[in-house]
Design a protein around this motif. Sequence first.
Motif, PDB file in Angstrom:
ATOM      1  N   LEU A 192      14.719  29.877 -56.351  1.00 44.61           N
ATOM      2  CA  LEU A 192      16.135  29.565 -56.128  1.00 44.61           C
ATOM      3  C   LEU A 192      16.547  28.407 -57.034  1.00 44.61           C
ATOM      4  N   MET A 220      21.927  29.142 -46.151  1.00 44.48           N
ATOM      5  CA  MET A 220      21.270  28.708 -47.384  1.00 44.48           C
ATOM      6  C   MET A 220      19.858  28.214 -47.088  1.00 44.48           C
ATOM      7  N   HIS A 221      19.740  27.364 -46.094  1.00 40.69           N
ATOM      8  CA  HIS A 221      18.428  26.809 -45.761  1.00 40.69           C
ATOM      9  C   HIS A 221      17.455  27.926 -45.364  1.00 40.69           C
ATOM     10  N   HIS A 229      28.142  18.500 -45.495  1.00 39.37           N
ATOM     11  CA  HIS A 229      28.907  18.647 -44.258  1.00 39.37           C
ATOM     12  C   HIS A 229      29.623  17.338 -43.910  1.00 39.37           C
ATOM     13  N   ARG A 253      16.966  20.245 -45.172  1.00 37.15           N
ATOM     14  CA  ARG A 253      18.301  20.791 -44.971  1.00 37.15           C
ATOM     15  C   ARG A 253      19.314  19.708 -45.290  1.00 37.15           C
ATOM     16  N   ALA A 256      31.249  23.516 -53.485  1.00 34.69           N
ATOM     17  CA  ALA A 256      30.063  22.662 -53.420  1.00 34.69           C
ATOM     18  C   ALA A 256      28.944  23.366 -54.162  1.00 34.69           C
ATOM     19  N   ARG A 257      28.139  22.590 -54.866  1.00 33.21           N
ATOM     20  CA  ARG A 257      27.000  23.185 -55.580  1.00 33.21           C
ATOM     21  C   ARG A 257      25.738  22.397 -55.303  1.00 33.21           C
ATOM     22  N   PHE A 258      24.661  23.134 -55.223  1.00 30.62           N
ATOM     23  CA  PHE A 258      23.336  22.556 -55.078  1.00 30.62           C
ATOM     24  C   PHE A 258      22.529  22.964 -56.295  1.00 30.62           C
ATOM     25  N   ILE A 259      21.999  21.985 -57.030  1.00 32.53           N
ATOM     26  CA  ILE A 259      21.171  22.301 -58.189  1.00 32.53           C
ATOM     27  C   ILE A 259      19.906  21.445 -58.147  1.00 32.53           C
ATOM     28  N   ALA A 315      16.553  30.053 -48.540  1.00 26.13           N
ATOM     29  CA  ALA A 315      15.716  29.269 -49.461  1.00 26.13           C
ATOM     30  C   ALA A 315      14.252  29.345 -49.033  1.00 26.13           C
ATOM     31  N   GLY A 316      14.004  29.209 -47.745  1.00 25.20           N
ATOM     32  CA  GLY A 316      12.635  29.291 -47.238  1.00 25.20           C
ATOM     33  C   GLY A 316      12.020  30.667 -47.427  1.00 25.20           C
ATOM     34  N   ILE A 349      11.138  31.323 -51.309  1.00 29.51           N
ATOM     35  CA  ILE A 349       9.907  30.621 -51.702  1.00 29.51           C
ATOM     36  C   ILE A 349       8.697  31.481 -51.371  1.00 29.51           C
ATOM     37  N   GLU A 366      20.005  27.619 -57.754  1.00 32.20           N
ATOM     38  CA  GLU A 366      21.346  27.068 -57.526  1.00 32.20           C
ATOM     39  C   GLU A 366      21.929  27.681 -56.265  1.00 32.20           C
ATOM     40  N   ALA A 367      22.749  26.913 -55.566  1.00 33.00           N
ATOM     41  CA  ALA A 367      23.532  27.448 -54.458  1.00 33.00           C
ATOM     42  C   ALA A 367      24.959  26.976 -54.621  1.00 33.00           C
ATOM     43  N   ARG A 368      25.900  27.847 -54.275  1.00 30.87           N
ATOM     44  CA  ARG A 368      27.305  27.465 -54.357  1.00 30.87           C
ATOM     45  C   ARG A 368      28.027  27.847 -53.089  1.00 30.87           C
ATOM     46  N   LEU A 406      16.765  23.094 -52.460  1.00 29.83           N
ATOM     47  CA  LEU A 406      16.629  24.474 -52.962  1.00 29.83           C
ATOM     48  C   LEU A 406      15.277  25.073 -52.603  1.00 29.83           C
ATOM     49  N   SER A 407      14.279  24.232 -52.359  1.00 32.19           N
ATOM     50  CA  SER A 407      12.971  24.776 -51.988  1.00 32.19           C
ATOM     51  C   SER A 407      12.880  25.068 -50.489  1.00 32.19           C
ATOM     52  N   GLY A 408      13.958  24.822 -49.761  1.00 37.52           N
ATOM     53  CA  GLY A 408      13.961  25.121 -48.333  1.00 37.52           C
ATOM     54  C   GLY A 408      13.258  24.074 -47.495  1.00 37.52           C
ATOM     55  N   ARG A 445      28.712  23.947 -40.093  1.00 39.04           N
ATOM     56  CA  ARG A 445      27.617  23.579 -40.981  1.00 39.04           C
ATOM     57  C   ARG A 445      26.832  24.841 -41.312  1.00 39.04           C
ATOM     58  N   ASP A 446      26.654  25.090 -42.599  1.00 35.94           N
ATOM     59  CA  ASP A 446      25.940  26.292 -43.007  1.00 35.94           C
ATOM     60  C   ASP A 446      24.473  26.258 -42.590  1.00 35.94           C
ATOM     61  N   ALA A 447      23.967  27.412 -42.191  1.00 33.16           N
ATOM     62  CA  ALA A 447      22.546  27.535 -41.888  1.00 33.16           C
ATOM     63  C   ALA A 447      21.875  28.558 -42.802  1.00 33.16           C
TER      64      ALA A 447
END
Lengths: 242, 242
Positions: free
Chosen positions: A39, A25-26, B26, B21, B42-45, A29-30, A33, A41-43, B16-18, A21-23
């Motif tokens: 931010l 990005m989270h 996952h 999570r 995977a994308r987050f928008i 992102a914080g 801000i 978009e994340a891929r 995206l704002s953190g 599980r990714d940590a």
Amino acid sequence: MPNPTAAILIIGDEILSGRTRDANMHYLAGELIRIGIDLKEARFIADDHAAIVATVNDLRARYGHVFTSGGIGPTHDDITAEAIAAAFGLPLDVRADARALLAAHYARSGTEFNAARLRMARIPEGAVLIDNPVSIAPGFSLGNVHVMAGVPNIFQAMVASLLPRLTGGRPLLSQSLRIDRGEGLIAAPLAALAAEFPDLGFGSYPFVQNGAYGSNIVIRGTDAGRIGQAMTRLAALFPAGA
Amino acid sequence: MPNPTAAILIIGDEILSGRTRDANMHYLAGELIRIGIDLKEARFIADDHAAIVATVNDLRARYGHVFTSGGIGPTHDDITAEAIAAAFGLPLDVRADARALLAAHYARSGTEFNAARLRMARIPEGAVLIDNPVSIAPGFSLGNVHVMAGVPNIFQAMVASLLPRLTGGRPLLSQSLRIDRGEGLIAAPLAALAAEFPDLGFGSYPFVQNGAYGSNIVIRGTDAGRIGQAMTRLAALFPAGA
């Protein structure tokens, strides 16, 4: 002036396979801000040369910054540096300063500086190194693309090295209110309130706890006074226990 | 025949704002592996109409399936259903069967079926509903796009409703070996072994524990026998404690 924008690109088969599980990005992102980088978009993509090249070229054209995580170690599946160099059409070679950093590190620890480890000194032409105080092998910035490790404590150390170099904007502030009612009950007055404050973002995040529905309402913006005004109105609309 | 491919699209400002999570990516990644659908991206928008339309149209053209999470509730920031309808150029209206499900649910629980809740019965023309045993408001599949809720327990229930409808391929199997040596020491023999088994994927995932470097080596493929052969060779290359 609007804040700079950003995308995060997480590279690695292990996350898409559901194993890890990714940590990162989270975490990032914080941090973004806080310094006023938005931010957008994340891929997450696999360790796949063509996918990395195409995605980096798409994202770097659309956002002010692209932050990557993963794939810069010494093993055969670490293909990020090559792919970033290819995305920019630049050569990738062992660079003297990166090699010197690694050579000193391995000499200090009495570890062999072998060919696999030397791969981590390959840096695309014209890149700026990103300091890695944990395991020394550096990340790098090439144009608006910032290439960092995937191991979370190394990623975080690289982010700490990198962010002071970047120019942010106005930090995004937020306040939230927990409302113990389902979204369906609060939707209409919430939408009317959001329309009165077009300069702010109103998010509603539903939850279920002990079988009861509730919502966390988050108000976001860059002006603390306006957020305070909106939050006062929101609290009056939905008094606790009502 | 190769496995079907897939992308996950997670929609929502809060991640995206953190602030939050994500857990859904996952979870779904693990479920897709099991039924032999290969997750490629995977994308987050954000909750942004134009971004959702553009991203859905990009992903549905490139992958066999697109799974979305988030933005289908009753509040003003729930814009996913409109955006998906727009991406397909199809009308979005309250549909009788979805309305009937919700009307019965709210009648049973003695809750008002108001205009905000009625929004959740708006379904793009031609879509197939995805059953939601938790909070009843359905998701939907439109072509190869499967639109589900963001709240994790509702998302998981919708995934359980949806996956039996989809045709998978050969499940991706994996075995892993923990090696208490840094990646730099194992990279060369690992690359040579990977080259001997081109039908398998070899991933190396470094970690730092109590100040010592180690790597988890994961071997992935669809043939359990081949994975076993490769794992036997790997274990012999890197005996414990050596």
